[in-house]
Write a protein that holds these residues in place. Sequence first.
Motif, PDB file in Angstrom:
ATOM      1  N   HIS A  88      -0.768  -8.918  -9.116  1.00 35.85           N
ATOM      2  CA  HIS A  88      -1.184  -8.855  -7.714  1.00 35.85           C
ATOM      3  C   HIS A  88      -2.059 -10.064  -7.419  1.00 35.85           C
ATOM      4  CE1 HIS A  88      -0.646  -4.569  -8.890  1.00 35.85           C
ATOM      5  NE2 HIS A  88      -0.221  -4.401  -7.654  1.00 35.85           N
ATOM      6  N   HIS A 143       5.148   0.825  -8.117  1.00 36.31           N
ATOM      7  CA  HIS A 143       4.468   1.406  -9.281  1.00 36.31           C
ATOM      8  C   HIS A 143       5.038   2.800  -9.518  1.00 36.31           C
ATOM      9  CE1 HIS A 143       0.842  -1.409  -9.064  1.00 36.31           C
ATOM     10  NE2 HIS A 143       1.407  -1.603  -7.885  1.00 36.31           N
ATOM     11  N   HIS A 170       1.718  -9.191  -2.632  1.00 35.52           N
ATOM     12  CA  HIS A 170       0.828  -9.351  -1.463  1.00 35.52           C
ATOM     13  C   HIS A 170       0.687 -10.782  -0.953  1.00 35.52           C
ATOM     14  CE1 HIS A 170       0.377  -5.174  -2.115  1.00 35.52           C
ATOM     15  NE2 HIS A 170      -0.205  -5.338  -3.284  1.00 35.52           N
ATOM     16  N   HIS A 190       8.487  -4.837  -5.812  1.00 32.56           N
ATOM     17  CA  HIS A 190       7.185  -4.440  -6.370  1.00 32.56           C
ATOM     18  C   HIS A 190       6.923  -2.976  -6.070  1.00 32.56           C
ATOM     19  CE1 HIS A 190       3.003  -4.880  -7.643  1.00 32.56           C
ATOM     20  NE2 HIS A 190       2.692  -4.141  -6.595  1.00 32.56           N
ATOM     21  N   ASP A 226       5.732  -1.216  -2.739  1.00 32.26           N
ATOM     22  CA  ASP A 226       4.415  -1.026  -3.360  1.00 32.26           C
ATOM     23  C   ASP A 226       3.960   0.435  -3.330  1.00 32.26           C
ATOM     24  OD1 ASP A 226       2.115  -1.777  -4.748  1.00 32.26           O
ATOM     25  OD2 ASP A 226       0.977  -2.082  -2.894  1.00 32.26           O
TER      26      ASP A 226
HETATM   27 ZN    ZN Z   1       1.089  -3.052  -6.448  1.00 27.17          ZN
END
Ligand code: ZN
Length: 432
Positions: free
Chosen positions: A227, A74, A266, A72, A317
Amino acid sequence: MKKAYRASLLRFDDAGLPVFDEDGLLVVAPDAAGRQRVVDAGSHAAVSPRHPDADVTHLPGRILAPGFVDMHIHFPQTDIIGAPSPGLLPWLENYTFPAESKFVDPAHSREVADVFFDELLRNGVTTSLTFATSHVASVDAFFEGAQRRRLRMITGKVLQDRNSPDGVRDQTEQSLIDTESLIRKWHNVDRLGYAITPRFAPTSTDAQMRGAGELAAKYGDTWIQSHVAENRDEVQWARELYPKSRSYLDVYAGFGLMRERAVYAHCIYIDDEDRRLMRETKTAAAVSPTSNLFLGSGFFDFGAADRIESPYGLASDVGGGTSFSPFHTMLAAYYVGRTTVEGIQTKAGLSIPPSRLWWHHTGGAARSLGLDGVVGNLQPGCEADFLVLNPAATPLLARKTKLANTLEELLFAMIVLGDDRLVERTVISQAG
Ligand code: ZN
Ligand code: GUN
């Protein structure tokens, strides 16, 4: 043409246990599509006689290891690493959404995608499940960059048609049309995969969530990413928006968004019933410890996930996370494992073995993504995305790795002291 690499060799067996050859040999050869795959791996003494024709590169003092898999991340948040904030929701509003709004511009998308891939590869990450932004241009830029570099990469257009500012908010119907066109354009092209990407339940209308679920059913081998249950204020918000759902995670289940290849970042404020649902639907958690520590979100419960056997793997993340380096992520995961928490969230402290941390960022992460035997390992059949690690990259690393008496001590020295300097070379399974 068969190629072989002679060095120490780290890989994992089917149970996720480490297999280490001090003097190892990794043999690769192109498949029908011209992609390098592992054809043999093991001790030099056993493997070498089987491949007298191989062109051998000798790498004394080096360790060959699978490329890391980041579950995960971005890519458009590359420039907002380290943005200070009291917590997730103000961080999204003050930094994330303004930064992501710039990805309406294809040139900006391409420029950041290039920086992102360079950074991933320098840090030894060869596959990631990646958020783009709500702009089609960001997805095209990402896939074009990954295709040029011949990487196995997954991304998707973010869906967020409510509770989002101008510049990132999309239109329900158009967002679903765009998602389907992007699936048709990119999914399963070369080593690229599409992920249906509702940002999180609070920023999608029921209609958008329903549409995402329909596309997930229609294109059953795409990924799903979102998420869930990261932060207390977020959980409270989701509860207000979906008062009838048993839990926040259950909102996604209700829209058909839990299945194999679905990954939720998460998963901190979830309970055992949620974990069982994840296990039964083969839905995985992307554990993002540097992000959770940086944003003060909370602590993933590794013990509970192991007890229930709900799938998970490690993730940076970025840009909530503070580092592209899998070594930093594994160390943060170790700290989070150590932490005992009482109260709303209750968890026991553990000492996760280094080889387990490493597995959860390579073969285990690949398995959680439905890519077992494809990437994240160096067993025969795997695509040959691998790292040449230099355990003597810094004076202290040289000293500590030399003192290691066991594999666990060696791996821990690299996890605790390592960063991009450890990664001497990242080798990609190229065509041709
Ligand atoms: Zn994220
Ligand atoms: N929840 C919704 N969007 C985001 C995001 O971009 N980062 C993190 N960490 N959590 C989110």
